[in-house]
Scaffold this active site. Sequence first.
Site, PDB file in Angstrom:
ATOM      1  N   ASP A 101      -1.780  -2.388  -7.463  1.00 57.25           N
ATOM      2  CA  ASP A 101      -0.377  -2.261  -7.912  1.00 57.25           C
ATOM      3  C   ASP A 101      -0.177  -1.089  -8.866  1.00 57.25           C
ATOM      4  OD1 ASP A 101       2.267  -3.321  -8.519  1.00 57.25           O
ATOM      5  OD2 ASP A 101       1.778  -4.399  -9.769  1.00 57.25           O
ATOM      6  N   ASP A 288       6.625   1.937  -5.989  1.00 56.37           N
ATOM      7  CA  ASP A 288       5.562   0.877  -6.375  1.00 56.37           C
ATOM      8  C   ASP A 288       4.988   0.291  -5.342  1.00 56.37           C
ATOM      9  OD1 ASP A 288       4.494  -1.424  -7.635  1.00 56.37           O
ATOM     10  OD2 ASP A 288       6.527  -2.315  -8.007  1.00 56.37           O
TER      11      ASP A 288
END
Length: 506
Positions: A101, A288
Amino acid sequence: MEKKHLCAALLLWAIACSALPASSGDLLRIGLKKHRLDVNSIKAARVAKLQDRYGKHVNGIEKKSSDSDIDIVPLKNYLDAQYYGEIGIGSPPQKFKIIFDTGSSNLWVPSSKCYFSIACWIHSKYKASKSSTYTRDGESCSIRYGTGSISGHFSMDNVQVGDLVVKDQVFIEATREPSITFIVAKFDGILGLGFQEISVGNTTPVWYNMVGQGLVKEPVFSFWFNRDANAKEGGELVFGGVDPKHFKGNHTYVPLTQKGYWQFNMGDFLIGNTSTGYCAGGCAAIVDSGTSLLAGPTTIVTQINHAIGAEGIVSMECKTIVSQYGEMIWDLLVSGVRPDQVCSQAGLCFVDGAQHVSSNIRTVVERETEGSSVGEAPLCTACEMAVVWMQNQLKQKGTKEKVLEYVNQLCEKIPSPMGESAIDCNSISSMPDITFTIKDKAFVLTPEQYILKTGEGVATICVSGFAALDVPPPRGPLWILGDVFMGPYHTVFDYGKSQVGFAEAA
């Protein structure tokens, strides 16, 4: 502010690994496996870390014979929403399924000392007593994401990615995972690839130690997502550089404006060939990998969804009930059928004990076997709402035509619980392109790229890849460029030069 606060409910990763030591200068690759979307991906795509525990099992170690000199750690893609892979912690390594992530910076996994959270009972847990390289820390900590929080304490141990071993890595042993998100999660934990500035406890991220310990050739990592639903391989995450087979042409690099998240400035935004003008003076953007959709200001997202004919998922289901079953429901109510029996007699719900369940939703057992989360029953729920509304209007002696019109109007006002927006799948070809301007270069998303298809056959639902997110100045307006953007555009995270780069994915 935590980014997971900013993109609450967005977003929302069977594995095999192999590797040769990265110290040889080779790239460390994370292979991505593709899974087809199903109707539950609507929610999975909207909720940052919401995953189903019952998926395909870990495949174990796998080596690509054609690339015997390249380190490869395959990942799998769940519902085009998240990508998860296997790492090891400790000596000997204890295996965990984690999300890579770029929107966070800590590594955490469940602890064997997590006694009172259901999520810990059904996921792999780190046992410090089983590792010869464990070092006690014990300092308490917690992390709050958009869809849940974890708390626990810091520990130190070796972390293995393929055969690459990061020594003395500080990570979090989670002793509490109270959110239902983690109960149904396919992953065990999260490995953050953001900057130390947003690391809880100011701990050194795994990526920093990869670079500092000389385990990668270059201080660069890159993502390639294969968004072809039928493709066997979902893509790759490459540590230590880029693979020229993953992109076409040259990358457009843009400098980071703020370390923490991979944040940069973006320019104008176009719907079709028309400028919205909203970001003409610049908007902040974050790229992201932990966010599945594209999130942006409500002003623009509303314009997009209007232009493509999107409407709320629940609203759409409700209007389907009115148009296709409205008169039947009316007739059943008028004939004296009990309101709580109307939807089952209409064939939209079936009764399982005292509970009504949609007849078009498979059983929990089937879902667990196939790797899908337990879904809701939208048609059944919409029918039951319509019955309540019609029954009330019958008491007021309304005519059938007026009652059906009234119920349809109510349908249009139903807010979607997670803000999902659906469109007519047959209209995709007529939808406009959506263009982001980055460093004066146009990055175009076609309807096929920004619309997510879920389900099959008559059950197919098409969902807008855009969701609303309002962040006020000076931090906003803010865009979150998630997997919907990173799919068409190969993305390079250049830690050494503090920049990100985008090129057309191959």
